[in-house]
Scaffold this motif. Structure first.
Motif, PDB file in Angstrom:
ATOM      1  N   UNK A  79     -55.875   2.040  -5.915  1.00 26.20           N
ATOM      2  CA  UNK A  79     -55.400   3.060  -5.407  1.00 26.20           C
ATOM      3  C   UNK A  79     -55.355   3.688  -4.333  1.00 26.20           C
ATOM      4  N   UNK A  80     -55.944   3.711  -2.948  1.00 24.89           N
ATOM      5  CA  UNK A  80     -55.190   4.641  -2.562  1.00 24.89           C
ATOM      6  C   UNK A  80     -53.976   4.702  -1.586  1.00 24.89           C
ATOM      7  N   UNK A  81     -53.686   5.940  -0.334  1.00 22.54           N
ATOM      8  CA  UNK A  81     -52.775   6.196   0.409  1.00 22.54           C
ATOM      9  C   UNK A  81     -52.856   6.580   1.751  1.00 22.54           C
ATOM     10  N   UNK A  82     -52.488   6.247   2.494  1.00 22.58           N
ATOM     11  CA  UNK A  82     -52.660   6.403   3.376  1.00 22.58           C
ATOM     12  C   UNK A  82     -52.551   8.017   3.854  1.00 22.58           C
ATOM     13  N   UNK A  83     -53.473   9.061   4.104  1.00 21.22           N
ATOM     14  CA  UNK A  83     -54.117  10.548   4.712  1.00 21.22           C
ATOM     15  C   UNK A  83     -53.357  10.238   5.931  1.00 21.22           C
ATOM     16  N   UNK A  84     -53.263   9.808   6.549  1.00 22.21           N
ATOM     17  CA  UNK A  84     -53.087  10.123   8.301  1.00 22.21           C
ATOM     18  C   UNK A  84     -53.089   9.147   8.606  1.00 22.21           C
ATOM     19  N   UNK A  85     -51.840   8.039   9.363  1.00 20.61           N
ATOM     20  CA  UNK A  85     -51.442   7.920  10.964  1.00 20.61           C
ATOM     21  C   UNK A  85     -52.074   7.682  11.972  1.00 20.61           C
ATOM     22  N   UNK A  86     -53.392   7.204  12.314  1.00 16.89           N
ATOM     23  CA  UNK A  86     -54.049   7.246  13.068  1.00 16.89           C
ATOM     24  C   UNK A  86     -53.498   6.761  14.675  1.00 16.89           C
ATOM     25  N   UNK A 132     -51.601   0.700  28.467  1.00 18.25           N
ATOM     26  CA  UNK A 132     -50.591   0.177  28.157  1.00 18.25           C
ATOM     27  C   UNK A 132     -49.513   0.646  29.157  1.00 18.25           C
ATOM     28  N   UNK A 133     -49.081   0.800  29.240  1.00 15.06           N
ATOM     29  CA  UNK A 133     -47.660   1.080  30.552  1.00 15.06           C
ATOM     30  C   UNK A 133     -46.903   2.313  28.661  1.00 15.06           C
ATOM     31  N   UNK A 134     -46.449   1.063  28.039  1.00 16.14           N
ATOM     32  CA  UNK A 134     -45.651   1.213  27.297  1.00 16.14           C
ATOM     33  C   UNK A 134     -45.680   2.011  26.171  1.00 16.14           C
ATOM     34  N   UNK A 135     -47.464   2.934  26.038  1.00 13.49           N
ATOM     35  CA  UNK A 135     -47.344   3.908  24.990  1.00 13.49           C
ATOM     36  C   UNK A 135     -48.014   5.385  26.089  1.00 13.49           C
ATOM     37  N   UNK A 136     -47.639   6.293  25.996  1.00 14.84           N
ATOM     38  CA  UNK A 136     -47.876   7.429  26.098  1.00 14.84           C
ATOM     39  C   UNK A 136     -49.763   7.666  26.148  1.00 14.84           C
ATOM     40  N   UNK A 137     -50.477   8.574  26.475  1.00 14.07           N
ATOM     41  CA  UNK A 137     -51.931   9.054  26.175  1.00 14.07           C
ATOM     42  C   UNK A 137     -51.625   9.549  25.058  1.00 14.07           C
ATOM     43  N   UNK A 138     -50.366  10.478  25.001  1.00 14.70           N
ATOM     44  CA  UNK A 138     -50.582  11.728  24.090  1.00 14.70           C
ATOM     45  C   UNK A 138     -49.936  10.727  22.555  1.00 14.70           C
ATOM     46  N   UNK A 139     -49.292   9.834  22.558  1.00 13.72           N
ATOM     47  CA  UNK A 139     -48.464   9.337  21.480  1.00 13.72           C
ATOM     48  C   UNK A 139     -49.949   8.180  21.135  1.00 13.72           C
ATOM     49  N   UNK A 140     -50.632   7.644  21.524  1.00  9.44           N
ATOM     50  CA  UNK A 140     -51.417   7.043  21.172  1.00  9.44           C
ATOM     51  C   UNK A 140     -52.237   7.592  19.641  1.00  9.44           C
ATOM     52  N   UNK A 141     -52.455   8.648  19.570  1.00 10.00           N
ATOM     53  CA  UNK A 141     -52.868   9.612  18.602  1.00 10.00           C
ATOM     54  C   UNK A 141     -51.539  10.211  17.571  1.00 10.00           C
ATOM     55  N   UNK A 142     -50.597   9.861  17.659  1.00 10.27           N
ATOM     56  CA  UNK A 142     -49.368  10.431  16.650  1.00 10.27           C
ATOM     57  C   UNK A 142     -50.113   9.637  15.641  1.00 10.27           C
ATOM     58  N   UNK A 143     -49.798  10.924  14.368  1.00 11.03           N
ATOM     59  CA  UNK A 143     -49.941  11.024  13.249  1.00 11.03           C
ATOM     60  C   UNK A 143     -48.778  10.661  12.452  1.00 11.03           C
ATOM     61  N   UNK A 144     -47.368  10.731  13.504  1.00  7.98           N
ATOM     62  CA  UNK A 144     -46.398  10.772  12.204  1.00  7.98           C
ATOM     63  C   UNK A 144     -46.249   9.256  11.643  1.00  7.98           C
ATOM     64  N   UNK A 145     -46.020   9.857   9.725  1.00  6.39           N
ATOM     65  CA  UNK A 145     -45.151   8.988   9.034  1.00  6.39           C
ATOM     66  C   UNK A 145     -43.412   8.389  10.098  1.00  6.39           C
ATOM     67  N   UNK A 146     -43.966   7.580  11.221  1.00  2.00           N
ATOM     68  CA  UNK A 146     -42.392   7.583  12.296  1.00  2.00           C
ATOM     69  C   UNK A 146     -41.860   5.920  11.305  1.00  2.00           C
ATOM     70  N   UNK A 147     -41.171   5.572  11.849  1.00  2.00           N
ATOM     71  CA  UNK A 147     -40.266   4.123  12.039  1.00  2.00           C
ATOM     72  C   UNK A 147     -41.393   2.959  12.412  1.00  2.00           C
TER      73      UNK A 147
END
Length: 362
Positions: free
Chosen positions: A123-130, A294-309
């Motif tokens: 058993x492991x789990x995601x600690x930080x989405x990358x 990739x015009x659909x992904x902002x530079x900042x969002x490339x490194x988002x750690x959020x557990x989102x949808x």
């Protein structure tokens, strides 16, 4: 053992501020200040690697964590060593074996091998989405007349089975209204697959790092996941569940170090430095820049750690794929794999709660 003396509210608040919420939780969980669990001698982190000057080296966000030195210093203050384990070759299998043998505590690697590991009982789990994922590509030989996957019906496609990008090929086939049975899938890693494409033993190649292959003239891209956030491959920072639960404070330090590094990388002022780091494996700078285009992904969002949808949907699909392909026998739920507590606490500590944009979870 004598009774504990009562602790005043003011003293309690001061202690929490000094030690941090994660440390307080770890001590409380063990039964009180006097019963705190002894910490391990080292925290061991595995990550994908390449060869630099004849030695294994790490890149990306992990390289920033290593170079910044904050995590090593924080652990040293607690008498704990930080050990890096660079992994080359078949990273998924190697890291799964290391987790199973408890030789590592954390690993930065892909989604599908991690799901297979968990279904097998380790058993492991995601600690930080990358971030928002890595792109996958379908290439044909430079002289091929194919312009889309539909033109490859009845042909041979090389893809490394069981690796994270295999799901991307399945998605592409389904999105195109085709069936896997319309193709012959040949199980090969990237380098042998590229060689097979060059010699005509396969008609197409589905891989990561397609930009680099095209730049070298090894193939021509006819499809990529750029502009398609739902079709990218994902890799995260995974933690061994028994380690993170028994060592909350250490796990929080590792997660916070990753958040610091992802925040640094997300700054526009640091874009060039991050890209130059990506050339250390010998990839030309123009190719690294192209890979991040990739015009659909902002530079900042490339490194988002959020557990989102996006993250939750992706792992539901990975779980469904693993079951469909009979790669796993044990049923897992997405909530078993995702552990948001460390990111939530780290973002609060760093004052970054509202820095990245949260996508709603369906």
């Amino acid at each position: 053992m004598g009774a504990h003396r009562p602790v005043s509210a003011s003293r309690w608040d001061a202690w929490l501020r000094q030690c941090g919420l994660a440390l307080a939780l770890a001590i409380c969980a063990s039964g009180g200040i006097g019963l705190a669990r002894a910490e391990p001698e080292a925290v061991r982190i595995a990550t994908t690697a390449f060869t630099e000057n004849g030695k294994p080296a790490i890149g990306g966000v992990a390289y920033r964590v290593q170079q910044e030195g904050w995590l090593a210093a924080q652990l040293q203050q607690r008498g704990v060593r930080l050990e890096w384990l660079p992994v080359t070759g078949d990273t998924g299998a190697t890291m799964n074996e290391a987790f199973a043998a408890k030789r590592i505590d954390f690993a930065a690697y892909g989604d599908l091998p991690s799901v297979i590991l968990n279904a097998g009982g380790v058993r492991t789990h995601v600690v930080v989405p990358m971030g928002r994922g890595a792109d996958v590509f379908l290439l044909v030989a430079p002289g091929s007349s194919a312009r889309s996957i539909r033109d490859l019906k009845g042909k041979r496609i090389s893809v490394h089975r069981g690796r994270p990008w295999e799901l991307g090929l399945r998605h592409l086939i389904e999105d195109s209204g085709l069936s896997v049975n319309d193709f012959t899938l040949v199980n090969m890693d990237i380098k042998p697959g590229a060689a097979a494409l060059a010699t005509g033993r396969v008609d197409a190649l589905f891989v990561l790092s397609g930009d680099a292959l095209e730049e070298r003239g090894a193939g021509r891209i006819i499809w990529s996941s750029k502009g398609k956030p739902e079709r990218k491959m994902r890799a995260e920072l995974w933690g061994r569940r028994d380690f993170t639960r028994e060592n909350l404070a250490l796990a929080q330090l590792v997660a916070t170090a990753w958040l610091r590094a992802q925040y640094w990388a997300s700054q526009e002022d640091n874009r060039d430095a991050f890209i130059l780091d990506g050339t250390r494996n010998g990839t030309p700078e123009r190719v690294v820049r192209r890979a991040y285009d990739d015009p659909q992904v902002k530079w900042k969002d490339r490194f988002s750690p959020l557990y989102d949808g996006l993250v939750y949907r992706h792992y539901r699909e990975v779980l469904a794929f693993a079951r469909q392909q009979k790669l796993v026998r044990r049923e897992l739920t997405v909530n078993e794999l995702l552990e948001p507590r460390f990111v939530d606490a780290g973002l609060r500590e760093l004052g970054l709660t509202n820095f990245w944009t949260q996508e709603k979870q369906p």
